[in-house]
Design a protein around this motif. Structure first.
Motif, PDB file in Angstrom:
ATOM      1  N   ASP A  38     -13.340  57.671 -72.884  1.00 33.77           N
ATOM      2  CA  ASP A  38     -13.630  56.030 -72.923  1.00 33.77           C
ATOM      3  C   ASP A  38     -15.187  56.409 -72.972  1.00 33.77           C
ATOM      4  O   ASP A  38     -15.604  57.120 -72.848  1.00 33.77           O
ATOM      5  CB  ASP A  38     -13.038  55.024 -71.852  1.00 33.77           C
ATOM      6  CG  ASP A  38     -13.033  54.197 -71.951  1.00 33.77           C
ATOM      7  OD1 ASP A  38     -13.933  54.165 -73.097  1.00 33.77           O
ATOM      8  OD2 ASP A  38     -12.313  53.628 -70.848  1.00 33.77           O
ATOM      9  N   TYR A  50     -17.734  55.867 -71.314  1.00 30.05           N
ATOM     10  CA  TYR A  50     -18.110  55.941 -69.482  1.00 30.05           C
ATOM     11  C   TYR A  50     -18.242  58.039 -70.069  1.00 30.05           C
ATOM     12  O   TYR A  50     -18.973  58.578 -69.088  1.00 30.05           O
ATOM     13  CB  TYR A  50     -17.958  55.127 -68.557  1.00 30.05           C
ATOM     14  CG  TYR A  50     -16.773  55.967 -68.589  1.00 30.05           C
ATOM     15  CD1 TYR A  50     -16.438  56.979 -67.584  1.00 30.05           C
ATOM     16  CD2 TYR A  50     -15.718  54.847 -67.986  1.00 30.05           C
ATOM     17  CE1 TYR A  50     -14.904  56.983 -66.965  1.00 30.05           C
ATOM     18  CE2 TYR A  50     -14.362  55.225 -68.266  1.00 30.05           C
ATOM     19  CZ  TYR A  50     -13.612  56.098 -67.059  1.00 30.05           C
ATOM     20  OH  TYR A  50     -12.525  57.351 -66.871  1.00 30.05           O
ATOM     21  N   ASP A  68     -22.360  56.792 -65.195  1.00 30.39           N
ATOM     22  CA  ASP A  68     -21.319  56.683 -66.854  1.00 30.39           C
ATOM     23  C   ASP A  68     -21.439  54.917 -66.658  1.00 30.39           C
ATOM     24  O   ASP A  68     -21.068  54.731 -68.221  1.00 30.39           O
ATOM     25  CB  ASP A  68     -20.346  57.898 -66.572  1.00 30.39           C
ATOM     26  CG  ASP A  68     -21.325  59.113 -65.891  1.00 30.39           C
ATOM     27  OD1 ASP A  68     -22.293  59.320 -65.816  1.00 30.39           O
ATOM     28  OD2 ASP A  68     -20.282  59.925 -65.527  1.00 30.39           O
ATOM     29  N   LYS A  69     -20.388  54.934 -65.531  1.00 35.40           N
ATOM     30  CA  LYS A  69     -19.385  52.970 -66.335  1.00 35.40           C
ATOM     31  C   LYS A  69     -21.023  51.791 -65.929  1.00 35.40           C
ATOM     32  O   LYS A  69     -20.315  50.946 -66.659  1.00 35.40           O
ATOM     33  CB  LYS A  69     -18.353  53.256 -65.415  1.00 35.40           C
ATOM     34  CG  LYS A  69     -17.468  54.184 -65.364  1.00 35.40           C
ATOM     35  CD  LYS A  69     -16.319  53.605 -64.212  1.00 35.40           C
ATOM     36  CE  LYS A  69     -15.180  55.003 -64.187  1.00 35.40           C
ATOM     37  NZ  LYS A  69     -14.188  54.888 -63.194  1.00 35.40           N
ATOM     38  N   GLU A  70     -22.090  52.042 -65.808  1.00 39.16           N
ATOM     39  CA  GLU A  70     -22.645  51.459 -66.111  1.00 39.16           C
ATOM     40  C   GLU A  70     -23.983  51.362 -67.274  1.00 39.16           C
ATOM     41  O   GLU A  70     -24.176  50.203 -67.546  1.00 39.16           O
ATOM     42  CB  GLU A  70     -24.555  51.525 -64.994  1.00 39.16           C
ATOM     43  CG  GLU A  70     -23.602  51.566 -63.620  1.00 39.16           C
ATOM     44  CD  GLU A  70     -23.164  50.035 -63.007  1.00 39.16           C
ATOM     45  OE1 GLU A  70     -23.773  49.229 -62.597  1.00 39.16           O
ATOM     46  OE2 GLU A  70     -22.152  49.537 -63.268  1.00 39.16           O
ATOM     47  N   ARG A 101     -21.995  48.249 -68.652  1.00 32.62           N
ATOM     48  CA  ARG A 101     -21.521  46.322 -67.842  1.00 32.62           C
ATOM     49  C   ARG A 101     -22.670  45.376 -68.309  1.00 32.62           C
ATOM     50  O   ARG A 101     -20.957  44.526 -68.443  1.00 32.62           O
ATOM     51  CB  ARG A 101     -22.368  47.025 -66.629  1.00 32.62           C
ATOM     52  CG  ARG A 101     -21.408  46.626 -65.230  1.00 32.62           C
ATOM     53  CD  ARG A 101     -22.879  45.251 -64.718  1.00 32.62           C
ATOM     54  NE  ARG A 101     -23.485  46.394 -63.783  1.00 32.62           N
ATOM     55  CZ  ARG A 101     -24.128  46.292 -62.614  1.00 32.62           C
ATOM     56  NH1 ARG A 101     -24.887  44.782 -62.454  1.00 32.62           N
ATOM     57  NH2 ARG A 101     -25.305  46.760 -61.394  1.00 32.62           N
TER      58      ARG A 101
END
Length: 308
Positions: A168, A170, A201-203, A206
């Motif tokens: 993905d 991230y 990583d996922k931010e 966001r």
């Protein structure tokens, strides 16, 4: 092996060595005119597809693969043209009455620049026939080799392929952070590298995700054009690196502009070796003239130097 384990197996790299390793690929670069898309994408390189097929599941191999470096170099350059175009759009939206959607546009530009930077550093995330690999063009010598073989090792004589599960966004930011974290002698500001390491990583996505998947709208431009007196005013405090906080409304656009500027820095270093790359840089500079990249002058003032 897990994604995290494979990620740790990516080699550290020295930009001075990588820059030298690029020279044969630069010599093989044949671009008919600046800005032309690659005729062959990295995933279309036949010998790379053959090598992919030989990698056991969740494992890795090192093998010579002709043609992949030239393909990755051209692809990275075209990614920068895409990043520039989308960044122009984001900055135009930011000042043109549509600041909310500039956030999502800016994220896409940041993503293109991140991928370009990774490839210019010799690392690609490539999918061929439902198999995904970390492709490292410039793996460092394996320490298990004999001293004689280590001393005679030539950077770029083999490609390191590490099989991973489908990734993905991230995961790609995680690869990017890892490569920067283990990079030396790069023409990228150390403060930027450190700031990026502080972002989960996922931010990175966001703000974009909140717009696309939540019932939120950042500014008052949903039904009418409006401009914010504070959004991305680069000439005013706080400093740019302090804005790399996902809670700061400037985050996505500052991230996009900083990553694009850093990508241009690496391209400029390679341009000294090839007129073709110098022509690509000139086209990028023209496409990002201040009348198009409308926040460029303010950004350069805040950054303390020219993007180009």
């Amino acid at each position: 092996m897990s994604f995290e384990t494979q990620l740790k197996r990516l080699s550290h790299r020295d930009w001075n060595a990588v820059q030298g390793a690029w020279i044969p690929a630069v010599a093989g670069l044949n671009i008919e005119y600046p800005g032309k898309p690659p005729a062959e994408a990295v995933e279309d390189v036949y010998l790379l597809a053959q090598a992919f097929a030989s990698v056991p599941a969740h494992s890795e191999i090192r093998t010579p693969v002709s043609g992949v470096a030239v393909a990755m170099l051209h692809e990275s350059i075209f990614l920068l043209h895409k990043a520039a175009n989308v960044l122009v759009g984001a900055q135009t939206q930011a000042l043109g009455g549509f600041p909310t959607w500039s956030v999502a546009t800016a994220y896409q530009s940041a993503f293109f620049s991140m991928e370009a930077l990774l490839q210019l550093l010799g690392v690609g995330i490539v999918e061929i026939s439902d198999r995904t690999m970390l492709v490292d063009l410039w793996p460092s010598v394996e320490q298990r080799l004999s001293r004689k073989n280590r001393e005679s090792y030539i950077l770029g004589s083999e490609v390191h392929l590490l099989h991973i599960n489908r990734v993905d966004h991230y995961h790609r930011w995680a690869v990017f952070k890892r490569v920067l974290r283990t990079l030396s002698n790069a023409p990228i500001e150390a403060g930027l590298i450190n700031a990026l390491q502080e972002i989960d990583d996922k931010e990175f996505a966001r703000q974009r995700n909140r717009l696309q998947y939540k019932t939120s709208w950042t500014f008052g431009d949903l039904h009418t054009s409006t401009s914010s007196l504070t959004y991305c005013r680069f000439r005013t405090p706080p400093p740019l690196l302090d804005r790399l906080d996902v809670d700061n409304e400037d985050f996505s656009l500052v991230l996009a502009t900083l990553l694009f500027s850093s990508s241009v820095g690496l391209l400029s270093a390679l341009a000294t070796h090839a007129p073709a790359i110098a022509s690509e840089k000139e086209l990028l500079a023209s496409a990002c003239a201040p009348d198009r990249l409308v926040l460029r002058t303010d950004f350069e003032y805040a950054q303390g130097g020219s993007i180009f």
